[in-house]
Design a protein around this motif. Sequence first.
Motif, PDB file in Angstrom:
ATOM      1  N   GLY A 277       2.795   1.600  -3.314  1.00 26.53           N
ATOM      2  CA  GLY A 277       1.850   1.949  -4.359  1.00 26.53           C
ATOM      3  C   GLY A 277       1.435   3.404  -4.321  1.00 26.53           C
ATOM      4  N   LEU A 278       1.337   3.948  -3.111  1.00 27.62           N
ATOM      5  CA  LEU A 278       0.955   5.354  -2.953  1.00 27.62           C
ATOM      6  C   LEU A 278       1.994   6.307  -3.539  1.00 27.62           C
ATOM      7  CD1 LEU A 278      -0.619   5.303   0.614  1.00 27.62           C
ATOM      8  CD2 LEU A 278      -1.740   6.104  -1.472  1.00 27.62           C
TER       9      LEU A 278
ATOM     10  N   THR B  98       0.689   6.408  -7.407  1.00 24.62           N
ATOM     11  CA  THR B  98      -0.704   6.633  -7.765  1.00 24.62           C
ATOM     12  C   THR B  98      -1.304   7.708  -6.869  1.00 24.62           C
ATOM     13  OG1 THR B  98      -2.828   5.534  -8.198  1.00 24.62           O
ATOM     14  CG2 THR B  98      -1.667   4.896  -6.200  1.00 24.62           C
TER      15      THR B  98
ATOM     16  N   GLY C  41      -1.988  -5.282  -2.752  1.00 26.96           N
ATOM     17  CA  GLY C  41      -2.048  -5.004  -1.313  1.00 26.96           C
ATOM     18  C   GLY C  41      -3.440  -5.231  -0.765  1.00 26.96           C
ATOM     19  N   ALA C  42      -4.473  -4.859  -1.528  1.00 28.53           N
ATOM     20  CA  ALA C  42      -5.852  -5.077  -1.091  1.00 28.53           C
ATOM     21  C   ALA C  42      -6.128  -6.566  -0.904  1.00 28.53           C
ATOM     22  CB  ALA C  42      -6.826  -4.478  -2.109  1.00 28.53           C
TER      23      ALA C  42
ATOM     24  N   GLN D 156       0.824  -1.207   0.000  1.00 33.79           N
ATOM     25  CA  GLN D 156       0.000   0.000   0.000  1.00 33.79           C
ATOM     26  C   GLN D 156       0.860   1.260   0.000  1.00 33.79           C
ATOM     27  OE1 GLN D 156      -2.135   1.269   3.622  1.00 33.79           O
ATOM     28  NE2 GLN D 156      -4.007   1.183   2.397  1.00 33.79           N
ATOM     29  N   GLN D 157       1.882   1.292   0.865  1.00 29.91           N
ATOM     30  CA  GLN D 157       2.736   2.472   0.974  1.00 29.91           C
ATOM     31  C   GLN D 157       3.560   2.700  -0.303  1.00 29.91           C
ATOM     32  OE1 GLN D 157       2.775   4.775   3.307  1.00 29.91           O
ATOM     33  NE2 GLN D 157       1.204   3.727   4.476  1.00 29.91           N
TER      34      GLN D 157
ATOM     35  N   VAL E 100      -1.207  -1.468  -5.258  1.00 32.86           N
ATOM     36  CA  VAL E 100      -2.238  -1.268  -4.235  1.00 32.86           C
ATOM     37  C   VAL E 100      -3.302  -2.355  -4.333  1.00 32.86           C
ATOM     38  CG1 VAL E 100      -4.029   0.302  -3.388  1.00 32.86           C
ATOM     39  CG2 VAL E 100      -1.835   1.216  -4.119  1.00 32.86           C
TER      40      VAL E 100
ATOM     41  N   GLY F  70       1.402   1.739  -9.829  1.00 32.15           N
ATOM     42  CA  GLY F  70       0.976   1.999  -8.461  1.00 32.15           C
ATOM     43  C   GLY F  70      -0.369   1.385  -8.153  1.00 32.15           C
ATOM     44  N   ASP F  71      -1.294   1.480  -9.125  1.00 30.91           N
ATOM     45  CA  ASP F  71      -2.625   0.897  -8.929  1.00 30.91           C
ATOM     46  C   ASP F  71      -2.538  -0.621  -8.760  1.00 30.91           C
ATOM     47  OD1 ASP F  71      -3.548   3.455  -9.332  1.00 30.91           O
ATOM     48  OD2 ASP F  71      -3.994   3.122 -11.447  1.00 30.91           O
TER      49      ASP F  71
ATOM     50  N   ALA G 252      -5.972   5.017  -4.772  1.00 23.22           N
ATOM     51  CA  ALA G 252      -5.505   4.074  -3.751  1.00 23.22           C
ATOM     52  C   ALA G 252      -6.603   3.766  -2.747  1.00 23.22           C
ATOM     53  CB  ALA G 252      -4.289   4.642  -3.034  1.00 23.22           C
TER      54      ALA G 252
ATOM     55  N   THR H 122      -7.815  -0.018  -2.493  1.00 23.48           N
ATOM     56  CA  THR H 122      -7.630  -0.693  -1.204  1.00 23.48           C
ATOM     57  C   THR H 122      -8.962  -1.167  -0.650  1.00 23.48           C
ATOM     58  OG1 THR H 122      -5.680   0.652  -0.681  1.00 23.48           O
ATOM     59  CG2 THR H 122      -6.788  -0.438   1.163  1.00 23.48           C
TER      60      THR H 122
END
Length: 317
Positions: free
Chosen positions: A109-110, A113, A176-177, A106-107, A173, A169-170, A118, A122
């Motif tokens: 990816g942020l 994006t 990550g989701a 998540q971090q 994330v 980035g998407d 995000a 997420t």
Amino acid sequence: MNKRVFANLALLLTAAIWGFGFVAQRVGAQYVGAFTFNGIRFGLGSLSLVPLILYMDSKRNKSTKKARDSSLVKSSAAPKSKRILKDTIIPGVLVGTVLYVAATLQQIGLSYTTAGKAGFITGLYMVLVPLFGIFLKHKITKNAWAGVATAVVGLYLLSVNEGFSIALGDLLVLVGAAFWAIHILTIDRFAKSVDPLKLSSLQFATCSILSITTALFTETITMDGLSGSLIPILYGGLLSVGVAYTLQVVAQQHAKPSHAAIILSMESVFGAIGGALLLSEKMSTRGLIGCGLILSGILISQLNFSWSKKKIKSVVE
């Protein structure tokens, strides 16, 4: 109070703490890197539970000793270390590793994006929880599916403010989701058999060690940065981690995973509220409608629409 109702309220409080935690993370990110911030705050969260764990163990040992004295039964302590490793340490490390991967993706990816994308991507972990649950033979009700669909639309209106496209980035994330969904299901797997306080402390410690180790190789840690991010780190460690994640573990002993996912998605709403109150961020009409839909999704998931003739008769009478 019904145990499931109490669990849902605890999860809602968890979502509120996490939501306002976005403000703390945003401020803290100005001073330290993502791995440093996560490493320290998860470390604080783990340590914050140690006194309570020692107190509960002491209380439990006293009651056990009284029971042994009254029954004159002596138990062997030889296999105790093996039981602790199998029943507590291994689950804590597993959950903590999943937590580390989810937070890391998540971090990172942020960095590639927008926050709006995000937030929506997420939030897809709400959909992935029941989807993954099917493979684990979890039963998902129709109203839970309807609640998920409504909440996803709400999250889209609240978080996505520009054209949707899948970039690096998407994608990070999104993966990550998937790990956030796995984290919820993993906790659900162990929450009923492992002491929730010990499970929380161990998963935080695991995530902290992995994050700090990564930070040492990828980030520059300075005293100025640490002092500037002190308050956000304390909030992130003691509240977002120590209190909120523990509430999640305790609550999921009595809450359905699909319901937990929807309620925890309310962190997006509380994040928007925190941004408006503390960072003077403005919420559009579109965002307000999104908040309403997320709330509707939570209510729909909790309601029982299967009315039998007996229930209808009792209502009429």
